[in-house]
Design an enzyme around this catalytic site. Structure first.
Site, mmCIF file in Angstrom:
data_model
loop_
_atom_site.group_PDB
_atom_site.id
_atom_site.type_symbol
_atom_site.label_atom_id
_atom_site.label_comp_id
_atom_site.label_asym_id
_atom_site.label_seq_id
_atom_site.Cartn_x
_atom_site.Cartn_y
_atom_site.Cartn_z
ATOM 1 N N HIS A 103 2.919 -14.526 33.334
ATOM 2 C CA HIS A 103 2.193 -14.309 34.595
ATOM 3 C C HIS A 103 2.338 -15.533 35.495
ATOM 4 O O HIS A 103 1.450 -16.344 35.625
ATOM 5 C CB HIS A 103 0.725 -13.944 34.353
ATOM 6 N N HIS B 48 1.817 -21.451 32.779
ATOM 7 C CA HIS B 48 0.820 -22.524 32.624
ATOM 8 C C HIS B 48 1.414 -23.887 32.270
ATOM 9 O O HIS B 48 0.696 -24.888 32.357
ATOM 10 C CB HIS B 48 -0.244 -22.176 31.576
ATOM 11 N N GLU C 271 -2.844 -17.072 24.548
ATOM 12 C CA GLU C 271 -2.698 -17.888 25.756
ATOM 13 C C GLU C 271 -3.174 -19.308 25.473
ATOM 14 O O GLU C 271 -4.344 -19.627 25.573
ATOM 15 C CB GLU C 271 -3.493 -17.282 26.916
ATOM 16 N N HIS D 250 -2.606 -23.720 28.107
ATOM 17 C CA HIS D 250 -3.359 -23.067 29.176
ATOM 18 C C HIS D 250 -3.521 -24.123 30.270
ATOM 19 O O HIS D 250 -2.546 -24.779 30.648
ATOM 20 C CB HIS D 250 -4.685 -22.491 28.665
ATOM 21 N N HIS E 48 0.416 -9.513 31.072
ATOM 22 C CA HIS E 48 -0.792 -10.306 30.829
ATOM 23 C C HIS E 48 -2.016 -9.622 31.407
ATOM 24 O O HIS E 48 -2.117 -9.410 32.611
ATOM 25 C CB HIS E 48 -0.641 -11.695 31.456
ATOM 26 N N ASP F 223 -6.374 -9.844 30.713
ATOM 27 C CA ASP F 223 -7.427 -10.579 30.011
ATOM 28 C C ASP F 223 -8.637 -9.721 29.659
ATOM 29 O O ASP F 223 -9.738 -10.252 29.478
ATOM 30 C CB ASP F 223 -7.887 -11.762 30.869
#
Length: 414
Positions: free
Chosen positions: A227, A206, A138, A165, A33, A35
């Site tokens: 993650h 999440h 995500e 998320h 992961h 971003d």
């Protein structure tokens, strides 16, 4: 974005570091992961001339090509994340723009990064000296409650989807929001089944523990946590409870430990809650990493020194996760460019050798480290592909709607 200077107090010795770099040359990191696409959107609206990652971007980003090389990264799942307060067509459009941003990066840097959608393509990119580039969406809000949109993302190369998320969605409960469904709804279970059929990994970072359990009960393919770290080591709702980690051997999935201090260091949990409140008081999203947001973060930190996580903090999580789930079910998902703060020594994608060196110091074998960095992630994608091939011989695409399976959507009060 380069973080505070590294003191060296908590870092491994040079001998272990040399062995770590040699190991990563043979078995590079698959990071679950990163971003960077959202950071490029937020900072420069994808203007790659202003954020040319072929050059040092440490003043702005955790990620650039020289530091990926220095970190021994062989494959990267780029998050095509959109904020969970985006909804419906707005979320879908923003997700497609994120996919397009990754495509722009691939076109601009063909000698360094190479598109990959399968395990074989990951290995082919590595063998050519390229960084295999995969995508993960995500948050299930990115499909707008549409299985057709889910399939379209799959055809565009999205290889996993994180079911939520930070916010609970119409069909799945998030770890960091009020529950509404006690896990997955019937439509949520259908999403998992369709992801299995198209070979898209079900990502359980999440999500609430109830959603984790429902997904593990429903899925026919291995899952990932792209993650997330250990809840037993740091009691944060974003982490994985031991009873869920213990189910990974039977499922075949992989939990990829993250580096975000507020998820891995108990002392950072309360501090981050105050820092996030300060961001909101300034009219900023807590996950904002733009220049203006950075100034607000820095001002808060000057008056409120933050607890510092280290490479050893991450290693503590990996030690415990190995004990519970076994070495065949671990990976790494740093969450670079998705967080304002990082551990000492892991302040950019160049830091992976330090983590491997710390694990060598703790007497992890090179065979186990090769599984952690490369082999487990490649295997889980290959296994999901095998499940998809089988399922496609037994059932066609699902056209179910959320209204058919769950009834009319309720308009919740603001």
């Amino acid at each position: 974005m380069s973080g505070r200077p590294v003191s060296g107090e908590h870092l491994p010795s040079g001998g272990h570091l040399a062995r770590a770099r040699a190991l990563l040359a043979e078995h590079p990191v698959v990071d679950g992961h990163n971003d960077l696409p959202w950071a490029l959107r937020a900072q420069v609206r994808y203007d790659l001339d202003r954020r040319d990652i072929a050059t040092d971007q440490s003043a702005h980003l955790h990620t650039d090509l020289p530091r990926l090389r220095a970190g021994g990264v062989g494959a990267q799942f780029w998050s095509v994340y959109v904020r969970s307060d985006y909804a419906g067509d707005t979320a879908v459009t923003a997700c497609l723009e994120q996919v397009d941003a990754v495509r722009q990066l691939l076109a601009r840097y063909p000698d360094d990064i190479q598109a990959a959608t399968t395990a074989d393509e990951m290995e082919a990119a590595r063998d050519r000296g390229r960084i295999a580039s995969l995508m993960g969406a995500e948050g299930g809000h990115s499909i707008g409650n549409s299985l057709g949109t889910l399939r379209a993302l799959g055809r565009l190369g999205v290889r996993y989807m994180t079911l939520t998320h930070n916010d609970t969605i119409d069909w799945a409960d998030s770890a960091t929001d009020d529950p509404r469904h006690d896990g997955l709804t019937r439509f949520g279970e259908e999403v998992v089944r369709e992801m299995n059929r198209v070979g898209m990994l079900v990502d359980l970072s999440h999500v609430a523990p109830s959603t984790m359990r429902d997904a593990l009960r429903t899925t026919e393919a291995p899952v990932v946590f792209s993650h997330s770290s250990s809840r037993a080591v740091c009691d944060h709702p974003r982490n994985i409870p031991d009873e869920v980690l213990a189910q990974l051997p039977a499922n075949g999935g992989v939990a990829m430990a993250t580096f975000v201090p507020k998820f891995i260091l108990p002392a950072a949990v309360e501090w981050t809650a105050r820092a996030d409140a300060n961001m909101r008081a300034h009219g900023l999203h807590p996950l904002d990493t733009t220049g203006d947001a950075r100034k607000v973060h820095d001002a808060f930190e000057r008056d409120n020194p933050r607890p510092i996580a280290t490479v050893a903090t991450v290693a503590d999580h990996l030690d415990h996760m190995r004990e519970v789930a076994g070495i065949d079910h671990l990976g790494i998902g740093g969450d670079f460019d998705g967080t304002a703060f990082l551990p000492e020594g892991l302040d950019s994608v160049a830091g992976y050798p330090l983590l491997v060196a710390e694990l060598l110091r703790r007497r992890w074998s090179e065979a186990d480290l090769a599984k952690l960095t490369w082999h487990n992630a490649v295997r889980v994608l290959r296994d999901a592909e095998a499940v998809a091939r089988d399922l496609c011989t037994r059932r066609g695409p699902s056209n179910a709607t959320i209204e058919e399976l769950d009834g009319p959507l309720l308009c919740l009060p603001e």
